[in-house]
Design an enzyme around this catalytic site. Structure first.
Site, PDB file in Angstrom:
ATOM      1  CB  SER A 164      -0.867  -0.007   1.253  1.00 30.53           C
ATOM      2  OG  SER A 164      -1.459   1.254   1.431  1.00 30.53           O
ATOM      3  CE1 TYR A 169      -4.078  -2.379   4.732  1.00 30.22           C
ATOM      4  CE2 TYR A 169      -3.410  -0.112   4.281  1.00 30.22           C
ATOM      5  CZ  TYR A 169      -3.824  -1.351   3.832  1.00 30.22           C
ATOM      6  OH  TYR A 169      -3.986  -1.576   2.482  1.00 30.22           O
TER       7      TYR A 169
HETATM    8  N1  NAP Z   1      -8.579  -0.739  -1.682  1.00 33.03           N
HETATM    9  C1  NAP Z   1      -7.528   0.041  -1.577  1.00 33.03           C
HETATM   10  O1  NAP Z   1      -7.611   1.273  -1.702  1.00 33.03           O
HETATM   11  C2  NAP Z   1      -6.180  -0.565  -1.308  1.00 33.03           C
HETATM   12  C3  NAP Z   1      -5.065   0.300  -1.337  1.00 33.03           C
HETATM   13  C4  NAP Z   1      -3.817  -0.228  -1.103  1.00 33.03           C
HETATM   14  C5  NAP Z   1      -3.661  -1.573  -0.876  1.00 33.03           C
HETATM   15  N2  NAP Z   1      -4.756  -2.397  -0.854  1.00 33.03           N
HETATM   16  C6  NAP Z   1      -4.526  -3.803  -0.589  1.00 33.03           C
HETATM   17  O2  NAP Z   1      -5.101  -4.594  -1.609  1.00 33.03           O
HETATM   18  C7  NAP Z   1      -5.495  -5.864  -1.080  1.00 33.03           C
HETATM   19  C8  NAP Z   1      -6.962  -6.098  -1.415  1.00 33.03           C
HETATM   20  O3  NAP Z   1      -7.705  -5.059  -0.816  1.00 33.03           O
HETATM   21  P1  NAP Z   1      -9.259  -4.773  -1.094  1.00 33.03           P
HETATM   22  O4  NAP Z   1      -9.427  -3.327  -1.014  1.00 33.03           O
HETATM   23  O5  NAP Z   1      -9.702  -5.543  -2.257  1.00 33.03           O
HETATM   24  O6  NAP Z   1      -9.853  -5.378   0.261  1.00 33.03           O
HETATM   25  P2  NAP Z   1     -11.174  -6.230   0.590  1.00 33.03           P
HETATM   26  O7  NAP Z   1     -12.232  -5.901  -0.418  1.00 33.03           O
HETATM   27  O8  NAP Z   1     -11.420  -6.018   2.022  1.00 33.03           O
HETATM   28  O9  NAP Z   1     -10.668  -7.734   0.327  1.00 33.03           O
HETATM   29  C9  NAP Z   1      -9.729  -8.322   1.176  1.00 33.03           C
HETATM   30  C10 NAP Z   1      -9.609  -9.782   0.833  1.00 33.03           C
HETATM   31  O10 NAP Z   1      -8.693 -10.393   1.757  1.00 33.03           O
HETATM   32  C11 NAP Z   1      -9.244 -11.618   2.188  1.00 33.03           C
HETATM   33  N3  NAP Z   1      -8.779 -12.031   3.511  1.00 33.03           N
HETATM   34  C12 NAP Z   1      -8.701 -11.291   4.634  1.00 33.03           C
HETATM   35  N4  NAP Z   1      -8.296 -12.051   5.676  1.00 33.03           N
HETATM   36  C13 NAP Z   1      -8.120 -13.300   5.189  1.00 33.03           C
HETATM   37  C14 NAP Z   1      -7.735 -14.534   5.769  1.00 33.03           C
HETATM   38  N5  NAP Z   1      -7.446 -14.650   7.070  1.00 33.03           N
HETATM   39  N6  NAP Z   1      -7.663 -15.631   4.986  1.00 33.03           N
HETATM   40  C15 NAP Z   1      -7.967 -15.549   3.678  1.00 33.03           C
HETATM   41  N7  NAP Z   1      -8.338 -14.406   3.064  1.00 33.03           N
HETATM   42  C16 NAP Z   1      -8.425 -13.296   3.814  1.00 33.03           C
HETATM   43  C17 NAP Z   1     -10.765 -11.361   2.187  1.00 33.03           C
HETATM   44  O11 NAP Z   1     -11.449 -12.582   1.991  1.00 33.03           O
HETATM   45  P3  NAP Z   1     -12.325 -13.345   3.092  1.00 33.03           P
HETATM   46  O12 NAP Z   1     -12.926 -12.330   3.993  1.00 33.03           O
HETATM   47  O13 NAP Z   1     -13.263 -14.113   2.228  1.00 33.03           O
HETATM   48  O14 NAP Z   1     -11.331 -14.251   3.757  1.00 33.03           O
HETATM   49  C18 NAP Z   1     -10.926 -10.508   0.937  1.00 33.03           C
HETATM   50  O15 NAP Z   1     -11.112 -11.342  -0.202  1.00 33.03           O
HETATM   51  C19 NAP Z   1      -5.236  -5.797   0.439  1.00 33.03           C
HETATM   52  O16 NAP Z   1      -4.018  -6.409   0.743  1.00 33.03           O
HETATM   53  C20 NAP Z   1      -5.161  -4.300   0.689  1.00 33.03           C
HETATM   54  O17 NAP Z   1      -4.397  -4.010   1.823  1.00 33.03           O
HETATM   55  C21 NAP Z   1      -6.012  -1.924  -1.056  1.00 33.03           C
END
Ligand code: NAP
Length: 234
Positions: free
Chosen positions: A137, A153
């Protein structure tokens, strides 16, 4: 055929990236996350597009064992790409965070990733180049703007980036390349937890196309790098 493992594929960026990767018929996509319903939606979305190269496995990365990995990966023999996308976010002022909050964030974002990489190493291809991509991130990228409430985070994402740098060095001899993408904001439920009401200029389907391209191609040119992928965060 390229076997690609992606974690956190039940929603958000991981869901769209899994779908985008499955759009290439030379890939087989192995999608993991806890939520079986979310994975079923992913499988249906892939089937609706006529893709038959995506498999889903409900798994909690927090307690994934060697036996689980054996069961899941026995039929694939080799993993070419691993996308460590699963993550969680806690939005709380630093002074109010408990050690349990910190442990929870680091357990998912860092230690579960370490565990998965260790468990998958024996399956990763050594003859051809293979690629591990950590999804970091901008909050964990040195010198960027930082935001209230995101200390645990952001620190966990910084660690994930550093892990990519050090792993790239250690895994050189096995032809495994490792990079970290420090993403800027993307419209997902996690973004709403971090910045309620904020609309990012990038949607998950668009970011997914870039991640899919990066994890299939970039390791021919890039190794051990933490790359900022952002049109906004200074
Ligand atoms: N959105 C942004 O602006 C942003 C910016 C920078 C970085 N990111 C990074 O991008 C990645 C995806 O983010 P997102 O925004 O798509 O988040 P999200 O919609 O909250 O999705 C997160 C995913 O992680 C999975 N997860 C969490 N804990 C888990 C566990 N214990 N075992 C297996 N799966 C797990 C969740 O699946 P389940 O709940 O089904 O397990 C879900 O599919 C993350 O690493 C986040 O930090 C996002």
């Amino acid at each position: 055929m390229m076997n690609i493992v992606i974690t956190g594929a039940s929603k958000g960026i991981g869901f769209e990236t899994a779908l985008s990767l499955a759009g290439n018929s030379r890939n087989h996509v192995i999608a993991l996350s806890r939520d079986a319903q979310g994975l079923a939606r992913l499988a249906k979305a892939a089937a609706d597009k006529g893709y038959n190269n995506l498999s889903t496995y409900p798994a909690n990365l927090l307690n994934l064992t060697a036996k689980d990995v054996q069961d899941i990966f026995a039929e694939y023999k080799q993993v070419d790409v691993l996308v460590n996308n699963a993550g969680i976010l806690i939005n709380k002022p630093f002074a109010e965070t408990t050690i349990e909050d910190w442990q929870s964030v680091f357990n998912t974002n860092l230690f579960a990733t370490v565990n998965l990489v260790q468990l998958l190493l024996p399956y990763m291809s050594h003859n051809e180049l293979s690629h591990i991509v950590n999804i970091g991130s901008m909050g964990g990228f040195t010198g960027t703007s930082k935001f209230n409430g995101l200390s645990a985070y952001s620190a966990s994402k910084a660690a994930l980036g550093n892990l990519a740098e050090t792993l790239a060095e250690e895994l050189k001899e096995y032809n495994i390349r490792v990079n970290c993408l420090a993403l800027g904001s993307v419209n997902t439920s996690m973004l709403q937890d971090a910045f309620p009401g904020y609309k990012a200029p990038v949607d998950s389907a668009d970011m997914a196309k870039f991640i899919a391209y990066f994890c299939q191609q970039a390791h021919h040119f890039i190794n051990g790098k933490i790359l900022p992928i952002s049109v906004t965060t200074p």
